[in-house]
Design a protein around this motif. Structure first.
Motif, PDB file in Angstrom:
ATOM      1  N   ARG A 207      12.354 -13.861   8.675  1.00 45.34           N
ATOM      2  CA  ARG A 207      12.449 -15.328   8.693  1.00 45.34           C
ATOM      3  C   ARG A 207      11.766 -15.922   7.466  1.00 45.34           C
ATOM      4  N   HIS A 208      10.666 -15.327   7.040  1.00 46.76           N
ATOM      5  CA  HIS A 208       9.998 -15.787   5.824  1.00 46.76           C
ATOM      6  C   HIS A 208      10.923 -15.594   4.614  1.00 46.76           C
ATOM      7  N   LEU A 209      11.610 -14.461   4.555  1.00 50.63           N
ATOM      8  CA  LEU A 209      12.547 -14.229   3.459  1.00 50.63           C
ATOM      9  C   LEU A 209      13.682 -15.253   3.474  1.00 50.63           C
ATOM     10  N   LEU A 210      14.182 -15.583   4.648  1.00 49.57           N
ATOM     11  CA  LEU A 210      15.262 -16.564   4.752  1.00 49.57           C
ATOM     12  C   LEU A 210      14.826 -17.927   4.210  1.00 49.57           C
ATOM     13  N   THR A 211      13.553 -18.264   4.421  1.00 49.46           N
ATOM     14  CA  THR A 211      13.038 -19.557   3.969  1.00 49.46           C
ATOM     15  C   THR A 211      12.716 -19.561   2.486  1.00 49.46           C
ATOM     16  N   HIS A 212      12.258 -18.420   1.949  1.00 48.83           N
ATOM     17  CA  HIS A 212      11.719 -18.394   0.585  1.00 48.83           C
ATOM     18  C   HIS A 212      12.552 -17.567  -0.386  1.00 48.83           C
ATOM     19  N   ALA A 213      13.816 -17.311  -0.052  1.00 47.84           N
ATOM     20  CA  ALA A 213      14.649 -16.455  -0.898  1.00 47.84           C
ATOM     21  C   ALA A 213      14.809 -16.999  -2.311  1.00 47.84           C
ATOM     22  N   PRO A 217      11.991 -13.492  -7.427  1.00 46.67           N
ATOM     23  CA  PRO A 217      12.902 -12.334  -7.393  1.00 46.67           C
ATOM     24  C   PRO A 217      12.653 -11.490  -6.150  1.00 46.67           C
ATOM     25  N   TRP A 218      13.689 -10.711  -5.761  1.00 46.04           N
ATOM     26  CA  TRP A 218      13.601  -9.913  -4.549  1.00 46.04           C
ATOM     27  C   TRP A 218      12.403  -8.958  -4.571  1.00 46.04           C
ATOM     28  N   ALA A 219      12.167  -8.313  -5.703  1.00 46.69           N
ATOM     29  CA  ALA A 219      11.067  -7.349  -5.765  1.00 46.69           C
ATOM     30  C   ALA A 219       9.725  -8.028  -5.515  1.00 46.69           C
ATOM     31  N   GLU A 220       9.539  -9.238  -6.046  1.00 48.01           N
ATOM     32  CA  GLU A 220       8.292  -9.973  -5.825  1.00 48.01           C
ATOM     33  C   GLU A 220       8.167 -10.402  -4.372  1.00 48.01           C
ATOM     34  N   LEU A 221       9.272 -10.857  -3.791  1.00 44.36           N
ATOM     35  CA  LEU A 221       9.235 -11.241  -2.380  1.00 44.36           C
ATOM     36  C   LEU A 221       8.906 -10.047  -1.497  1.00 44.36           C
ATOM     37  N   ALA A 222       9.474  -8.894  -1.817  1.00 42.56           N
ATOM     38  CA  ALA A 222       9.195  -7.687  -1.033  1.00 42.56           C
ATOM     39  C   ALA A 222       7.708  -7.363  -1.057  1.00 42.56           C
ATOM     40  N   ALA A 223       7.104  -7.412  -2.245  1.00 42.70           N
ATOM     41  CA  ALA A 223       5.674  -7.103  -2.363  1.00 42.70           C
ATOM     42  C   ALA A 223       4.830  -8.147  -1.649  1.00 42.70           C
ATOM     43  N   ALA A 224       5.200  -9.434  -1.780  1.00 47.47           N
ATOM     44  CA  ALA A 224       4.403 -10.515  -1.196  1.00 47.47           C
ATOM     45  C   ALA A 224       4.448 -10.516   0.324  1.00 47.47           C
ATOM     46  N   THR A 225       5.517  -9.967   0.893  1.00 53.21           N
ATOM     47  CA  THR A 225       5.650  -9.967   2.356  1.00 53.21           C
ATOM     48  C   THR A 225       5.261  -8.638   2.985  1.00 53.21           C
ATOM     49  N   GLY A 226       4.705  -7.720   2.185  1.00 49.60           N
ATOM     50  CA  GLY A 226       4.132  -6.505   2.742  1.00 49.60           C
ATOM     51  C   GLY A 226       5.060  -5.328   2.847  1.00 49.60           C
ATOM     52  N   TYR A 227       6.263  -5.407   2.252  1.00 53.06           N
ATOM     53  CA  TYR A 227       7.150  -4.246   2.254  1.00 53.06           C
ATOM     54  C   TYR A 227       6.679  -3.218   1.224  1.00 53.06           C
ATOM     55  N   TYR A 228       6.990  -1.961   1.508  1.00 56.66           N
ATOM     56  CA  TYR A 228       6.616  -0.897   0.578  1.00 56.66           C
ATOM     57  C   TYR A 228       7.330  -1.088  -0.758  1.00 56.66           C
ATOM     58  N   ASP A 229       8.612  -1.471  -0.700  1.00 51.94           N
ATOM     59  CA  ASP A 229       9.370  -1.734  -1.912  1.00 51.94           C
ATOM     60  C   ASP A 229      10.602  -2.560  -1.550  1.00 51.94           C
ATOM     61  N   GLN A 230      11.402  -2.910  -2.560  1.00 52.21           N
ATOM     62  CA  GLN A 230      12.575  -3.737  -2.318  1.00 52.21           C
ATOM     63  C   GLN A 230      13.599  -3.036  -1.434  1.00 52.21           C
ATOM     64  N   SER A 231      13.721  -1.718  -1.567  1.00 56.69           N
ATOM     65  CA  SER A 231      14.666  -0.965  -0.743  1.00 56.69           C
ATOM     66  C   SER A 231      14.314  -1.069   0.741  1.00 56.69           C
ATOM     67  N   HIS A 232      13.008  -0.965   1.051  1.00 57.64           N
ATOM     68  CA  HIS A 232      12.551  -1.114   2.433  1.00 57.64           C
ATOM     69  C   HIS A 232      12.869  -2.503   2.951  1.00 57.64           C
ATOM     70  N   MET A 233      12.647  -3.533   2.122  1.00 55.54           N
ATOM     71  CA  MET A 233      12.955  -4.906   2.519  1.00 55.54           C
ATOM     72  C   MET A 233      14.447  -5.056   2.825  1.00 55.54           C
ATOM     73  N   THR A 234      15.293  -4.520   1.947  1.00 55.42           N
ATOM     74  CA  THR A 234      16.740  -4.636   2.133  1.00 55.42           C
ATOM     75  C   THR A 234      17.191  -3.956   3.418  1.00 55.42           C
ATOM     76  N   SER A 235      16.626  -2.786   3.703  1.00 58.44           N
ATOM     77  CA  SER A 235      16.982  -2.061   4.923  1.00 58.44           C
ATOM     78  C   SER A 235      16.586  -2.846   6.167  1.00 58.44           C
ATOM     79  N   ASP A 236      15.377  -3.418   6.166  1.00 65.21           N
ATOM     80  CA  ASP A 236      14.911  -4.184   7.313  1.00 65.21           C
ATOM     81  C   ASP A 236      15.768  -5.435   7.502  1.00 65.21           C
ATOM     82  N   PHE A 237      16.083  -6.120   6.403  1.00 64.65           N
ATOM     83  CA  PHE A 237      16.913  -7.313   6.463  1.00 64.65           C
ATOM     84  C   PHE A 237      18.284  -6.974   7.032  1.00 64.65           C
TER      85      PHE A 237
END
Length: 265
Positions: A207-213, A217-237
């Motif tokens: 939900r945070h990603l949906l609000t702040h997309a 950039p995706w890589a920065e959002l992934a790091a800021a929201t606690g994902y290991y990397d952008q790939s992990h964020m994409t999989s969870d999304f």
């Protein structure tokens, strides 16, 4: 594809905050979009609906664990008010653990407590601008929400929520900080939120990603929201939304279902 209804947040009085986190007045405009999405949501909500013909009803809508996509808006709906209950509020107010409401919409008056029946009667009979006053009058003394289990649950929810400059903690770290076992923490969440701590944190992050997309950039959002990397964020999304982030934000979405907003079950 977009949300079909315009939402306006109302002020939650201090007296209601032990029980309620958000109140939204939701109205359908004259021109509704052809399709819309319901994104995952951790909250259990009281929903008072008003149809175009004037018929009114009150439902309890449980948490949504994954996104749903619908082919068209419910054109019978003129407006509704959505009241999001706080962590730990569902069982004392409605007489059922939150986990029993996940993915469901049930008549508010059918739930077992006197408070639920009173709320159903009063809220259905009142205008939207009167509902906050009725809630303040009908809900129990706020001190009843201050039990130790509720305080513990809300501390855990805060630690596992994603906010600007706050990534969710690891479940094991939250349990250790609160001096409970991971099993006890899961039981608290099952009863008071309806989801496991891990699933709660995943929905909060998405939900945070949906609000702040659009903020970074995706890589920065992934790091800021606690994902290991952008790939992990994409999989969870993809797991929660049905499509990867780029597809969602460019409109390449799953085939929508016929509209079943607030389907009862």
């Amino acid at each position: 594809m977009t949300n079909a209804l315009d939402e306006r947040a109302l002020t939650v009085p201090a007296a209601l905050r032990p029980w309620i986190t958000r109140i939204e007045s939701v109205g359908a405009g004259e021109e509704l979009p052809a399709s819309f999405a319901q994104v995952p949501d951790t909250a259990t909500k009281l929903v008072v609906r008003v149809e175009a013909g004037g018929r009114r009803d009150a439902l309890v809508v449980g948490p949504r664990t994954r996104a749903s996509y619908y082919a068209e808006a419910d054109r019978r709906l003129a407006s509704c008010v959505q009241v999001s209950l706080g962590p730990g509020a569902v069982l004392p107010l409605l007489g059922t653990p939150a986990v029993d409401l996940v993915g469901r919409a049930v008549p508010l008056g059918a739930l077992p407590t006197g408070t639920a029946r009173q709320l159903a009667e009063k809220l259905v009979a009142s205008a939207p601008e009167e509902m906050v006053a009725y809630l303040t009058e009908l809900l129990p003394d706020p001190m009843a929400a201050g039990r130790s289990r509720t305080r513990l649950l809300r501390a855990a929810v805060d630690a596992l929520s994603t906010r600007p400059d706050h990534a969710p903690a690891q479940v094991k770290d939250v349990a250790r900080e609160l001096a409970v076992s991971e099993r006890q923490l899961r039981n608290l969440f099952t009863e008071g939120v309806g989801l496991s701590p891990k699933h709660y944190a995943r929905i909060s992050r998405v939900r945070h990603l949906l609000t702040h997309a659009a903020d970074a950039p995706w890589a920065e959002l992934a790091a800021a929201t606690g994902y290991y990397d952008q790939s992990h964020m994409t999989s969870d999304f993809r797991t929660l939304m049905g499509v990867p982030p780029r597809s969602y934000f460019t409109g390449r979405l799953p085939d929508p279902q016929p509209c079943q907003a607030f389907r009862q079950g």
